[in-house]
Design an enzyme around this catalytic site. Sequence first.
Site, PDB file in Angstrom:
ATOM      1  CG  ASP A  56      -0.665 -20.274   1.949  1.00 15.30           C
ATOM      2  OD1 ASP A  56      -0.103 -19.883   2.983  1.00 15.30           O
ATOM      3  OD2 ASP A  56      -0.094 -20.988   1.110  1.00 15.30           O
ATOM      4  CE1 TYR A  79      -3.076  -3.059   0.827  1.00 19.67           C
ATOM      5  CE2 TYR A  79      -4.496  -1.149   0.714  1.00 19.67           C
ATOM      6  CZ  TYR A  79      -4.327  -2.515   0.689  1.00 19.67           C
ATOM      7  OH  TYR A  79      -5.417  -3.325   0.521  1.00 19.67           O
ATOM      8  CE  LYS A 120       3.012 -18.058   0.369  1.00 17.95           C
ATOM      9  NZ  LYS A 120       2.144 -19.248   0.400  1.00 17.95           N
TER      10      LYS A 120
END
Length: 335
Positions: A205, A124, A171
Amino acid sequence: MSYAVTLIPGDGIGPELADVARSVLEATGIAFEWDVQQAGEATIASEGTPLPDRVVESIRRNGVALKGPITTPVGGGFRSVNVALRQALELYANVRPARSMAGVASRYEKVDLIIVRENTEDLYAGIEHRVGPDAAESIKIITRAASQRIARYAFEYALRNGRRRVTAVHKANIMKLSDGLFLESCQQIAAEYEGRIGFDDRIVDNMCMQLVQKPELYDVLVLPNLYGDIVSDLAAGLVGGLGVAPGANIGEKAAVFEPVHGSAPKYAGQDKANPTALILSGALMLRHLGETDAAERLESAVRAEIAQGTTVTYDLGGSAGTSEFGAAVAARLRD
Ligand code: NAD
């Protein structure tokens, strides 16, 4: 005593939700001086920008804002006003509670999650460029300072609110440097709270699958900006959708309270959208102002009205309009 609050009605369904939220908040008996500031599509034509400086100045002055959603064009056009506001005011923590509510149809019960999303960096940061005609590059920025600050916020939130565990979501198996730094920062802060608040971590995930299979096992989640955005919509879906999901953007000097949902342009002006998310964002604002009793009365009135189910909006299976639902909640508060 009355509170000066910046009120940004926003775009699409925003203005009609803001009218309702304002009158419901006033029905708690707390006095407000609303400093109404237009921003978004309407001010592009009149002031040449969707975020005039006066809006940021008003929030700086009042320290608190209640904000409707603002449209962001996809693919081109101006940058997100929502992101610009969070960056201008250093609203570094985006807190989005997701709790099951009686009367809201959902596949799940007993969900009680707090999503704490880092709000200032990650993808962002908006640093991207084209690499020739057929490729584009977006830069993901993660710093130790911002990661530790959001982790500390999550642990302090957990302590203040009687929560038991913080889960860091990342991640880091793939983005070993950037997400690795986020995870390491969370681990460093977690060590300071050992014995008081539990800590673990999940790869994003796997986290999504776990939330769909057994959301009741999770408590406070802390995430970098993009995963936080995605996982908070997922969490909103677990408890009945965007119409009931409130949010808070917290900084050292200012706080902006807004729903998770966007401007839903297809429902604009139809007195159809659910004002619950903005009303509950108002309840988070009351808590922030130290008006805990009024916040609890407001949340109970919303929950009771939804549980009764006779004046709920289309998304909750009813046929009531935005204003009818708001009037019913306000009437409960005045009783
Ligand atoms: P959205 O949240 O506006 O709408 C998605 C769908 O969710 C709607 O079509 C509607 O079916 C439902 N919905 C959303 N809010 C609801 C409500 N209060 N009551 C009942 N149903 C509701 O998402 P979108 O269509 O992806 O985005 C529309 C615009 O909003 C875009 O320009 C986007 O950038 C912007 N947006 C702004 C914010 C913000 O201001 N913080 C957040 C998200 C999206």
